[in-house]
Design a protein around this motif. Structure first.
Motif, mmCIF file in Angstrom:
data_model
loop_
_atom_site.group_PDB
_atom_site.id
_atom_site.type_symbol
_atom_site.label_atom_id
_atom_site.label_comp_id
_atom_site.label_asym_id
_atom_site.label_seq_id
_atom_site.Cartn_x
_atom_site.Cartn_y
_atom_site.Cartn_z
ATOM 1 N N ARG A 141 -3.501 4.256 8.004
ATOM 2 C CA ARG A 141 -3.639 2.871 7.517
ATOM 3 C C ARG A 141 -2.598 1.902 8.065
ATOM 4 O O ARG A 141 -2.614 0.726 7.736
ATOM 5 N N GLN A 142 -1.662 2.379 8.905
ATOM 6 C CA GLN A 142 -0.622 1.483 9.410
ATOM 7 C C GLN A 142 -1.208 0.357 10.255
ATOM 8 O O GLN A 142 -0.850 -0.802 10.073
ATOM 9 N N SER A 143 -2.124 0.667 11.157
ATOM 10 C CA SER A 143 -2.710 -0.391 11.990
ATOM 11 C C SER A 143 -3.561 -1.337 11.137
ATOM 12 O O SER A 143 -3.610 -2.545 11.395
ATOM 13 N N GLU A 144 -4.192 -0.805 10.106
ATOM 14 C CA GLU A 144 -4.959 -1.647 9.177
ATOM 15 C C GLU A 144 -4.025 -2.617 8.437
ATOM 16 O O GLU A 144 -4.324 -3.795 8.262
ATOM 17 N N TRP A 145 -2.869 -2.110 7.986
ATOM 18 C CA TRP A 145 -1.881 -2.954 7.306
ATOM 19 C C TRP A 145 -1.364 -4.041 8.247
ATOM 20 O O TRP A 145 -1.261 -5.204 7.881
ATOM 21 N N ALA A 204 -2.807 -5.364 10.836
ATOM 22 C CA ALA A 204 -3.856 -6.365 11.048
ATOM 23 C C ALA A 204 -3.975 -7.270 9.820
ATOM 24 O O ALA A 204 -4.126 -8.486 9.943
ATOM 25 N N TYR A 205 -3.878 -6.692 8.634
ATOM 26 C CA TYR A 205 -3.980 -7.446 7.388
ATOM 27 C C TYR A 205 -2.848 -8.465 7.258
ATOM 28 O O TYR A 205 -3.078 -9.638 6.999
ATOM 29 N N SER A 211 -2.574 -9.772 15.649
ATOM 30 C CA SER A 211 -3.009 -8.657 14.807
ATOM 31 C C SER A 211 -2.984 -7.336 15.573
ATOM 32 O O SER A 211 -3.006 -6.267 14.972
ATOM 33 N N TRP A 217 0.832 -1.190 0.000
ATOM 34 C CA TRP A 217 0.000 0.000 0.000
ATOM 35 C C TRP A 217 0.881 1.260 0.000
ATOM 36 O O TRP A 217 1.827 1.362 0.783
#
Length: 124
Positions: free
Chosen positions: A89-93, A95-96, A105, A41
């Motif tokens: 988006r770092q925490s989203e990445w 977790a992904y 996660s 990303w």
């Protein structure tokens, strides 16, 4: 010889880290795909640059990941990793990618990737 001479003029800090993947060939193949050229990303790569990471390489051998991270000379690892964790988006990445990794996660990159000690350097 020319390459070595050029390298002596570069100033950076280098960090080497490891992380383990789940022992699942399909997950490992998928993990490699999301790290292929241009696949990460853009917010994630920009966030790394913003905190002072100049270059990063990740190598894979089976379930073992090995990271080489080159940073600006005055890089403060603790401060930069905390700043990175707050980027968009770092925490989203995290977790992904955690579904591929042997980790939680809820952990940030700072807590997932374990620093390793250099015990040898050619010429020293």
């Amino acid at each position: 010889m020319e390459y070595i001479e050029q390298q002596t003029y570069l100033e950076f800090k280098r960090f080497c880290k490891i992380l383990f993947l789940e022992d699942d060939p399909d997950l490992i193949a998928s993990y490699k795909k999301i790290h292929a050229t241009g696949a990460a990303w853009p917010e994630i790569t920009q966030g790394m640059r913003d905190v002072g990471i100049l270059d990063m390489e990740i190598y894979c051998s089976g379930t073992i990941l090995f990271m080489i991270m080159d940073t600006i000379p005055d890089f403060d690892h603790e401060k930069a990793m905390n700043e990175l964790a707050g980027k968009p988006r770092q925490s989203e990445w995290e977790a992904y990618v955690s579904k591929f990794q042997k980790t939680s996660s809820a952990l940030s990159a700072k807590d997932k990737w374990q620093s390793i000690e250099r015990i040898y350097k050619l010429g020293e």
